[in-house]
Every structure is written in structure tokens, then in C-alpha cells.
Design a protein around this motif. Sequence first.
Motif, PDB file in Angstrom:
ATOM      1  N   SER A  59       0.839  -1.194   0.000  1.00  0.00           N
ATOM      2  CA  SER A  59       0.000   0.000   0.000  1.00  0.00           C
ATOM      3  C   SER A  59       0.875   1.246   0.000  1.00  0.00           C
ATOM      4  CB  SER A  59      -0.906   0.003   1.236  1.00  0.00           C
ATOM      5  OG  SER A  59      -1.559   1.256   1.386  1.00  0.00           O
ATOM      6  N   SER A  85      -4.313  -9.734   0.640  1.00  0.00           N
ATOM      7  CA  SER A  85      -5.525  -9.979  -0.134  1.00  0.00           C
ATOM      8  C   SER A  85      -5.608  -9.037  -1.331  1.00  0.00           C
ATOM      9  CB  SER A  85      -6.763  -9.782   0.747  1.00  0.00           C
ATOM     10  OG  SER A  85      -7.943  -9.857  -0.022  1.00  0.00           O
ATOM     11  N   THR A  87      -8.265  -7.980  -2.360  1.00  0.00           N
ATOM     12  CA  THR A  87      -9.318  -7.019  -2.025  1.00  0.00           C
ATOM     13  C   THR A  87      -8.720  -5.707  -1.539  1.00  0.00           C
ATOM     14  OG1 THR A  87     -10.857  -8.799  -1.457  1.00  0.00           O
ATOM     15  CG2 THR A  87     -11.315  -6.625  -0.511  1.00  0.00           C
ATOM     16  N   ASP A  88      -7.543  -5.784  -0.904  1.00  0.00           N
ATOM     17  CA  ASP A  88      -6.890  -4.585  -0.366  1.00  0.00           C
ATOM     18  C   ASP A  88      -5.928  -3.933  -1.344  1.00  0.00           C
ATOM     19  OD1 ASP A  88      -8.200  -5.014   2.049  1.00  0.00           O
ATOM     20  OD2 ASP A  88      -6.572  -6.247   2.842  1.00  0.00           O
ATOM     21  N   THR A  89      -5.400  -4.700  -2.268  1.00  0.00           N
ATOM     22  CA  THR A  89      -4.414  -4.150  -3.200  1.00  0.00           C
ATOM     23  C   THR A  89      -4.327  -5.007  -4.455  1.00  0.00           C
ATOM     24  OG1 THR A  89      -2.093  -3.518  -3.494  1.00  0.00           O
ATOM     25  CG2 THR A  89      -2.515  -5.436  -2.118  1.00  0.00           C
ATOM     26  N   GLY A 192      -2.470  -5.995   5.759  1.00  0.00           N
ATOM     27  CA  GLY A 192      -3.711  -5.414   5.278  1.00  0.00           C
ATOM     28  C   GLY A 192      -4.907  -5.882   6.080  1.00  0.00           C
ATOM     29  N   THR A 194      -7.921  -7.115   5.241  1.00  0.00           N
ATOM     30  CA  THR A 194      -8.638  -8.336   4.858  1.00  0.00           C
ATOM     31  C   THR A 194      -7.876  -9.583   5.287  1.00  0.00           C
ATOM     32  OG1 THR A 194      -9.649  -7.185   2.980  1.00  0.00           O
ATOM     33  CG2 THR A 194      -9.696  -9.580   2.943  1.00  0.00           C
TER      34      THR A 194
END
Length: 243
Positions: A59, A85, A87-89, A192, A194
Motif C-alpha cells: 500500500s 488480499s 481485495t486490499d491491493t 492489510g 482483509t
Amino acid sequence: MESIGLLATQTNWNGGQRITLKSGDTATCTTLSPGQLYGIFIYNSAQNDTNAKVNVVWSNSQPPCAITVPGTTANAGLSSMGFVSGTDTQTVSVSIAPNSGLSQVDIWLGSVSMPTSTSGLNNQPLQANGELYQFNKYTRYYAVPPSKWMSLTIVSKITQFISCQFRQSQATVFVVNETSHGLLDGQVTKMGPTASEKGAVDIKTSDIQSINYNLQGDGTQYVWMDADSQQDSQSASIALQSL
């Protein structure tokens, strides 16, 4: 004067393939998919007892995650695992600082879809016939169990044999014949929100030389990957049986 910075490499890691990183090297994957959990497998391959500090960036708004991979001789070390995940990156990069001397690690991405390039890994289907198959280092098994109950068995005579199971958004770390102190600090790192959620990365242990795990197929893929050393994997095996 020789400039060691000229030796550093930037690797396109979109296939999640097994590669080697040395001091100053960076590998970047930009193809993580939402809803899918990924494991970064990191082995110290420097053939010396110097620890390797690996930085993982997932991130722009969060500082890099530092993972220390213990040094080992004779390629006998365990894998360190970092989980993130999609979903986060969509992007994750792994690097070793330029001033890290002889540090060297082997890395790859594990998930139900990664690596798409399995060069350097033993990638094969796991037959649901109840037979035990060798579960060596660098081995990736996969299966799509039918919609019924199945039994997974992992066997090892070695103390604290470690492997990892992936589903779409969840990973399970299996520890066979666990020691009294459990997993080493930093051996499993969640990055992260998730991947850090309860149940996203689960740890199952046994204090005997095998572990059994019941799973229910639903037409989606399961993946199992060895996360232990070559010497610890010589007597390890895995089996999938229909119940």
C-alpha cells in the motif's frame, strides 16, 4: 570503484513465479485479484547463517512490512510467509535493501491461481484416492473436490512440518507434530485489513506425526503448498480421500 547498485534488478513478477532476489533487487506483481488471498513464500537461499530482511510493499499509504527470514546453511531453512488480499491491493512488491551484503532469498506467490508460471515448482493434481503422495519442498498440489465431504491427511515424521492450504479468500497453515513453542516469530505475517480478519489465515496444529482435516467440496479449487525445508520434507506426504 565498482558500483554494486548496477547489479540490482527490477523483476516483473506478474506470474508469481519462483525467482531469486539478492541485495538491491525488487520484484513487483500488479495482477492481484479482488476476493483472493495470496501467500508470499520466502526461503533464505544464501547458504549462510545471515538473516535476510525482506521488505514487502502492499500500500502507498502504509509503511513497508519487514519480514526477517532466518539464515541457514545447506538450504535447510523453513519458509517465511506473508499473506495479502487482492481485495486490499492489486499490487505487491518484494525487495531486499541495496546494502544487504550476501543476502539472498527465493520467493513465489501462492494462491488458488498463483503462480501462473510454475517454473521451478513441482505442480500437479492431488488425486482423491486416499493414497499418500510425497510432499516435497517446492511442491504445489491442486484439486477441485466434488460437492461432498473429503478428508485431507498430512503426515510427517519430522517435528513441526509446515504447509499451507489455499481457497479463494482463505488460507490454512498446517503444523504437523508441533513443538512446544509453536511457530517462530515472523514465520506468518498478515498484511492489510482483509488478510488480518479473523479466519482469513487460520493455523491448524497437531502434536502427533499427522494431521487430519475435513473439507467439503463445492466445485472450487483447493491448493496445497509445502512451506518447509528440503530435509524436513523428505518424509512428508499428503492424501485426499472421499468420505
